[in-house]
Design an enzyme around this catalytic site. Structure first.
Site, short mmCIF file in Angstrom:
data_model
loop_
_atom_site.label_atom_id
_atom_site.label_comp_id
_atom_site.label_asym_id
_atom_site.label_seq_id
_atom_site.Cartn_x
_atom_site.Cartn_y
_atom_site.Cartn_z
CB THR A 127 -0.77 0.01 1.38
OG1 THR A 127 -1.46 1.18 1.19
CG2 THR A 127 -0.07 -0.31 2.35
CG ASP A 128 -1.23 4.90 -1.02
OD1 ASP A 128 -1.84 4.37 -0.16
OD2 ASP A 128 -1.93 5.76 -1.73
CD GLU A 129 -3.43 3.42 4.53
OE1 GLU A 129 -2.95 3.05 5.64
OE2 GLU A 129 -4.42 3.46 4.16
CE1 TYR A 154 -3.35 -2.82 5.66
CE2 TYR A 154 -3.37 -0.53 5.21
CZ TYR A 154 -3.36 -1.71 4.76
OH TYR A 154 -3.13 -2.28 3.44
CE LYS A 158 0.19 -4.64 2.87
NZ LYS A 158 -0.23 -5.76 2.31
P1 NAD Z 1 -9.73 -7.36 2.08
O1 NAD Z 1 -9.66 -7.07 3.32
O2 NAD Z 1 -10.81 -7.06 1.29
O3 NAD Z 1 -9.39 -9.03 1.56
C1 NAD Z 1 -8.11 -9.43 2.50
C2 NAD Z 1 -8.49 -11.30 2.25
O4 NAD Z 1 -7.37 -11.82 2.92
C3 NAD Z 1 -9.53 -11.86 2.54
O5 NAD Z 1 -10.22 -12.52 1.79
C4 NAD Z 1 -9.29 -12.60 3.87
O6 NAD Z 1 -10.11 -13.74 4.07
C5 NAD Z 1 -7.60 -13.05 3.47
N1 NAD Z 1 -7.09 -13.36 4.59
C6 NAD Z 1 -6.88 -12.52 6.18
N2 NAD Z 1 -5.93 -13.12 6.52
C7 NAD Z 1 -5.56 -14.33 6.34
C8 NAD Z 1 -4.61 -15.28 6.29
N3 NAD Z 1 -3.94 -15.30 7.78
N4 NAD Z 1 -4.69 -16.27 5.58
C9 NAD Z 1 -4.94 -16.38 4.56
N5 NAD Z 1 -5.98 -15.51 4.02
C10 NAD Z 1 -6.09 -14.37 4.90
O7 NAD Z 1 -8.50 -6.60 1.65
P2 NAD Z 1 -8.12 -5.81 0.00
O8 NAD Z 1 -8.73 -4.56 0.25
O9 NAD Z 1 -8.61 -6.73 -0.96
O10 NAD Z 1 -6.46 -5.73 0.21
C11 NAD Z 1 -5.86 -6.83 -0.39
C12 NAD Z 1 -4.42 -6.42 -0.28
O11 NAD Z 1 -4.16 -5.13 -1.07
C13 NAD Z 1 -4.01 -6.21 0.95
O12 NAD Z 1 -2.63 -6.61 1.23
C14 NAD Z 1 -3.95 -4.67 1.12
O13 NAD Z 1 -2.71 -4.09 2.05
C15 NAD Z 1 -3.49 -4.22 -0.30
N6 NAD Z 1 -3.97 -2.91 -0.55
C16 NAD Z 1 -5.26 -2.64 -0.51
C17 NAD Z 1 -5.54 -1.45 -1.01
C18 NAD Z 1 -7.24 -0.92 -0.74
O14 NAD Z 1 -7.56 0.09 -1.18
N7 NAD Z 1 -8.14 -1.52 -0.37
C19 NAD Z 1 -4.89 -0.51 -1.46
C20 NAD Z 1 -3.43 -0.95 -1.72
C21 NAD Z 1 -3.01 -2.21 -1.36
O1 DAU Z 2 -4.23 3.75 0.36
C1 DAU Z 2 -4.39 2.57 0.28
C2 DAU Z 2 -5.25 2.09 1.50
O2 DAU Z 2 -6.56 2.34 1.38
C3 DAU Z 2 -5.44 0.61 1.93
O3 DAU Z 2 -3.84 0.01 2.03
C4 DAU Z 2 -6.22 0.12 2.70
O4 DAU Z 2 -6.24 -1.21 2.89
C5 DAU Z 2 -7.58 0.74 2.36
O5 DAU Z 2 -8.47 0.29 3.43
C6 DAU Z 2 -7.52 1.86 2.08
O6 DAU Z 2 -7.29 2.84 3.59
P1 DAU Z 2 -8.00 4.08 3.98
O7 DAU Z 2 -7.93 4.12 5.30
O8 DAU Z 2 -7.65 5.31 3.18
O9 DAU Z 2 -9.57 3.63 3.63
P2 DAU Z 2 -10.98 3.81 4.14
O10 DAU Z 2 -12.00 3.20 3.16
O11 DAU Z 2 -10.87 3.18 5.55
O12 DAU Z 2 -11.16 5.44 4.29
C7 DAU Z 2 -11.07 6.37 3.29
C8 DAU Z 2 -11.17 7.65 3.75
O13 DAU Z 2 -12.45 8.01 4.08
C9 DAU Z 2 -10.21 7.91 4.91
O14 DAU Z 2 -9.66 9.30 4.77
C10 DAU Z 2 -11.31 7.91 6.14
C11 DAU Z 2 -12.48 8.11 5.47
N1 DAU Z 2 -13.75 7.71 6.20
C12 DAU Z 2 -13.68 6.27 6.15
C13 DAU Z 2 -14.94 5.71 6.51
C14 DAU Z 2 -14.92 4.18 6.68
C15 DAU Z 2 -14.86 8.42 6.45
O15 DAU Z 2 -14.65 9.71 6.48
N2 DAU Z 2 -15.97 7.93 6.72
C16 DAU Z 2 -15.95 6.58 6.74
O16 DAU Z 2 -16.97 5.99 7.18
#
Ligand code: NAD
Ligand code: DAU
Length: 338
Positions: A127-129, A154, A158
């Site tokens: 992630t960019d975080e 989190y 990562k």
């Molecule tokens: P998600 O929470 O939707 O899915 C995570 C998946 O991993 C689930 O299917 C869960 O069952 C599985 N999992 C969790 N723990 C496990 C374990 N111990 N063994 C096997 N499986 C396990 O997450 P996502 O949003 O799809 O993110 C996927 C990946 O992409 C993560 O590594 C996250 O850090 C990265 N990422 C997410 C975002 C975003 O915007 N959501 C952005 C950049 C990177």
């Molecule tokens: O940048 C990549 C990341 O983006 C990933 O690594 C994470 O897995 C993914 O969850 C996401 O993280 P954020 O914390 O940015 O996403 P989230 O959807 O939780 O929140 C997005 C923005 O919205 C953040 O500034 C918090 C705000 N927010 C979130 C929720 C759930 C609200 O204002 N209201 C809400 O109800």
């Protein structure tokens, strides 16, 4: 000079989650590669996300990435591991960091050890975080050179996992690449996340909830573009390198919420301001020049309004997918004043 890799089979960890399942769909539609999905099916994993895919090409194994015996069985069967599995939600990591340490740090370590043992290619999805945040008035964006500065439990787990990958590459020669992507949106995203939470709140007659002053900026990318980028890095990326993935989608949360309200026929002030997230990162922004110029990747979903409209329609059409988890998610938020 890029490295060329033509995998016939992949182990995709977390392939029943939001982004991992998008990648599995993408691989099945665009390549001849077969996939084993390894997923623990936590609250965030849903086997419906990969339902209907051809069973001769996609196999689901329910299990934990920390289970070394299971990895000893699965990793030798494939050409590469693409590692998505993680605890992914910042708010959950603030409420209880422990599973984040276990899955994100130990899980990545176990997979790296298996790839070292069986000499397998490893792609780490991050992630960019890990870079922390930028100020709203800073013209800078994150690049592959930006120092690590994670803020939340989190993002720090990562960051730790990225550093393990770098160390296993340098010290043990594991053939690894890393990608750091910005915020994804699209179908199949858990209703705990910002965009689906607000869409499903409106569909349930609950007001959307905005944290803090609503001015925090996220750099939105459609999950299908993330998937094509990961495939590009896996097959063309230079071993040992990191690539940032983003699609120039910077928007503040208030703007995104206004777009959702407008698209769903609600007035612009029809939402609640709620308590801010502790340590809330202010702004993320990705410079993906390296990925675009070196590997020739381009995003396809460049019209955010259209992508958002399609996502809203998907949640309208797929209530049976999100309804079962909506109430419990909102109860958790309500306990926290959010
Ligand atoms: P998600 O929470 O939707 O899915 C995570 C998946 O991993 C689930 O299917 C869960 O069952 C599985 N999992 C969790 N723990 C496990 C374990 N111990 N063994 C096997 N499986 C396990 O997450 P996502 O949003 O799809 O993110 C996927 C990946 O992409 C993560 O590594 C996250 O850090 C990265 N990422 C997410 C975002 C975003 O915007 N959501 C952005 C950049 C990177
Ligand atoms: O940048 C990549 C990341 O983006 C990933 O690594 C994470 O897995 C993914 O969850 C996401 O993280 P954020 O914390 O940015 O996403 P989230 O959807 O939780 O929140 C997005 C923005 O919205 C953040 O500034 C918090 C705000 N927010 C979130 C929720 C759930 C609200 O204002 N209201 C809400 O109800």
């Amino acid at each position: 000079m890029t490295d060329s890799f033509n995998p016939r089979s992949l182990l995709v960890t977390g392939g029943c989650g939001f982004i991992g399942s998008s990648f599995v769909h993408w691989v099945v539609s665009n390549t001849d590669c077969n996939v084993i999905v390894l997923d623990k099916l936590t609250y965030a994993g849903n086997p419906k996300n990969i339902e209907g895919l051809p069973t001769d090409r996609v196999e689901l194994v329910v299990g934990d990435i920390c289970d070394t015996k299971l990895l000893d069985r699965l990793v030798p069967q494939v050409d590469a591991v693409v590692h998505y599995a993680a605890e992914s939600h910042n708010d959950n990591s603030i409420a209880n960091p422990e599973p984040f340490l276990k899955t994100n740090v130990e899980g990545t370590y176990r997979l790296l050890e298996a790839c070292r043992k069986y000499d397998k290619r490893f792609h780490h999805v991050s992630t960019d975080e890990v870079y922390g945040d930028l100020a709203l008035d800073d013209p800078a964006k994150f690049t592959e050179e930006t120092p690590y500065h994670p803020s939340s439990p989190y993002s720090s787990t990562k960051a730790a996992s990225d550093l393990l990958v770098r160390a296993w590459h340098r010290t043990f020669g594991v053939k690894a690449t890393i990608s750091n992507c910005s915020n994804n949106y699209g179908p199949y995203q858990h209703v705990e996340k910002f965009i689906p939470r607000q869409i499903t709140n409106i569909l349930c007659g609950i007001k959307p909830k905005l944290y803090g002053d609503g001015l925090n900026v996220r750099d939105w990318i459609h999950t299908e573009d993330h998937s094509s980028a990961v495939w590009t890095i896996l097959t063309k990326g230079r071993i040992g390198e990191t690539y940032l993935i983003g699609a120039n989608g910077e928007k503040n949360n208030l703007e995104v919420l206004h777009s959702i309200l407008e698209a769903m026929g609600k007035s612009q002030d029809d939402f609640d301001w709620v308590k801010d997230r502790p340590g809330h990162d202010r702004r993320y922004a990705i410079d993906s020049t390296k990925l675009m110029t070196e590997l020739g990747w381009q995003p396809k979903h460049t019209d955010f309004a259209q992508g958002l409209a399609d996502t809203i329609q998907w949640y309208r059409d797929n209530e049976d997918w999100w309804r079962p988890v909506k109430e419990a998610t909102e109860i958790k938020y309500a306990k926290n004043g959010q």
